[in-house]
Motif scaffolding. Structure first.
Motif, mmCIF file in Angstrom:
data_model
loop_
_atom_site.group_PDB
_atom_site.id
_atom_site.type_symbol
_atom_site.label_atom_id
_atom_site.label_comp_id
_atom_site.label_asym_id
_atom_site.label_seq_id
_atom_site.Cartn_x
_atom_site.Cartn_y
_atom_site.Cartn_z
ATOM 1 N N ARG A 96 -7.966 29.262 -63.463
ATOM 2 C CA ARG A 96 -8.008 28.243 -62.839
ATOM 3 C C ARG A 96 -6.765 28.173 -62.074
ATOM 4 N NH1 ARG A 96 -7.414 23.731 -67.095
ATOM 5 N NH2 ARG A 96 -7.449 25.523 -68.779
ATOM 6 N N TRP A 97 -6.777 27.343 -61.109
ATOM 7 C CA TRP A 97 -5.670 27.138 -60.241
ATOM 8 C C TRP A 97 -5.222 25.714 -60.428
ATOM 9 C CZ3 TRP A 97 -4.709 31.746 -59.000
ATOM 10 C CH2 TRP A 97 -5.922 32.764 -58.530
ATOM 11 N N ARG A 98 -3.897 25.376 -60.503
ATOM 12 C CA ARG A 98 -3.203 24.084 -60.551
ATOM 13 C C ARG A 98 -2.673 23.809 -59.451
ATOM 14 N NH1 ARG A 98 -2.625 19.065 -63.236
ATOM 15 N NH2 ARG A 98 -0.328 18.506 -63.145
ATOM 16 N N CYS A 99 -3.101 22.892 -58.575
ATOM 17 C CA CYS A 99 -2.635 22.143 -57.459
ATOM 18 C C CYS A 99 -1.888 21.072 -57.634
ATOM 19 C CB CYS A 99 -3.468 22.200 -56.380
ATOM 20 S SG CYS A 99 -4.636 23.651 -55.943
ATOM 21 N N VAL A 100 -0.678 20.775 -57.120
ATOM 22 C CA VAL A 100 -0.029 19.344 -56.911
ATOM 23 C C VAL A 100 -0.273 19.319 -55.493
ATOM 24 C CG1 VAL A 100 1.996 18.110 -56.764
ATOM 25 C CG2 VAL A 100 1.608 19.780 -58.717
ATOM 26 N N ALA A 101 -0.893 18.156 -55.352
ATOM 27 C CA ALA A 101 -1.462 17.506 -53.771
ATOM 28 C C ALA A 101 -1.083 16.272 -53.624
ATOM 29 C CB ALA A 101 -3.139 17.782 -53.623
#
Length: 214
Positions: A96-101
């Motif tokens: 999984r890719w964890r993004c802060v957006a």
């Protein structure tokens, strides 16, 4: 045996479909099983104030997004809200890719909805050039901000030249054949535009009322 990459969409609650738009590209990738999460207290503390109330975390399965997101990519949710990716990390063995957006419209208080119109030129039966304005993009989130007015004296009369700066949520190609229609119907002529390299910055447009002298 539980496989975090393959089984995540089947066991996580609150999954939603999003679209990932690559920065400086027309590429858009549909991700059916994205998970939206609040920023953890620990994350917020370690950011030293960089994270805001307009930020969320997005978990995107690598099985649906083979290439990792990059800062500057945009995640669009089912409500059409745009989330600009600020940071990317890997979770669960790269499954999984964890993004802060960040929601730039919320962060910058963009309360206006504008229409971008484009001119179409044609000839009348008499040969005169005529202009038809067509809607190019509508529902664009923006903020129309008056800036200092310039007082001019022409033919012994004082006139006030009003100028505006329009902050736009999305970056897009603009040219001299376009104009802006505000939420109140006011028309603005584009005089210039720029996009900061900062990920959380907005596109800025210099504009004047359409009836202002050229």
């Amino acid at each position: 045996m539980f496989d975090p990459g393959k089984d995540f969409p089947n066991v996580a609650d609150g999954l939603e479909a999003v679209t990932v738009h690559r920065r400086d590209s027309t590429e858009a990738i549909a991700v059916a099983h994205a998970l939206r999460q609040a920023i953890h207290t620990r994350e917020a503390a370690s950011s030293q104030g960089r994270y805001t109330a307009a930020d969320v975390g997005w978990n995107l399965p690598a099985s649906e997004l083979a290439e990792p997101p990059s800062p500057g990519d945009v995640i669009v949710d089912v409500q059409g809200q745009r989330w600009t990716v600020l940071e990317v990390s890997q979770l669960a063995r790269r499954s999984r890719w964890r993004c802060v957006a960040r929601n730039l419209a919320l962060f910058h208080g963009l309360a206006d909805s504008i229409v971008l119109e484009k001119a179409e030129f044609s000839k009348s039966q008499s040969g005169a050039e005529q202009t038809t304005w067509l809607v190019w993009r509508s529902g664009l989130r923006a903020r129309i901000q008056p800036i200092e007015a310039e007082v001019r004296t022409e033919h012994g009369r004082e006139t006030t030249a009003r100028r505006f700066k329009i902050f736009l949520e999305e970056s897009m190609p603009l040219d001299e054949t376009m104009r802006i229609r505000g939420p109140d119907g006011a028309i603005y002529r584009i005089q210039g535009f720029r996009k900061s390299e900062a990920l959380d910055a907005l596109m800025e447009i210099d504009a004047v009322p359409a009836d202002a002298p050229s």
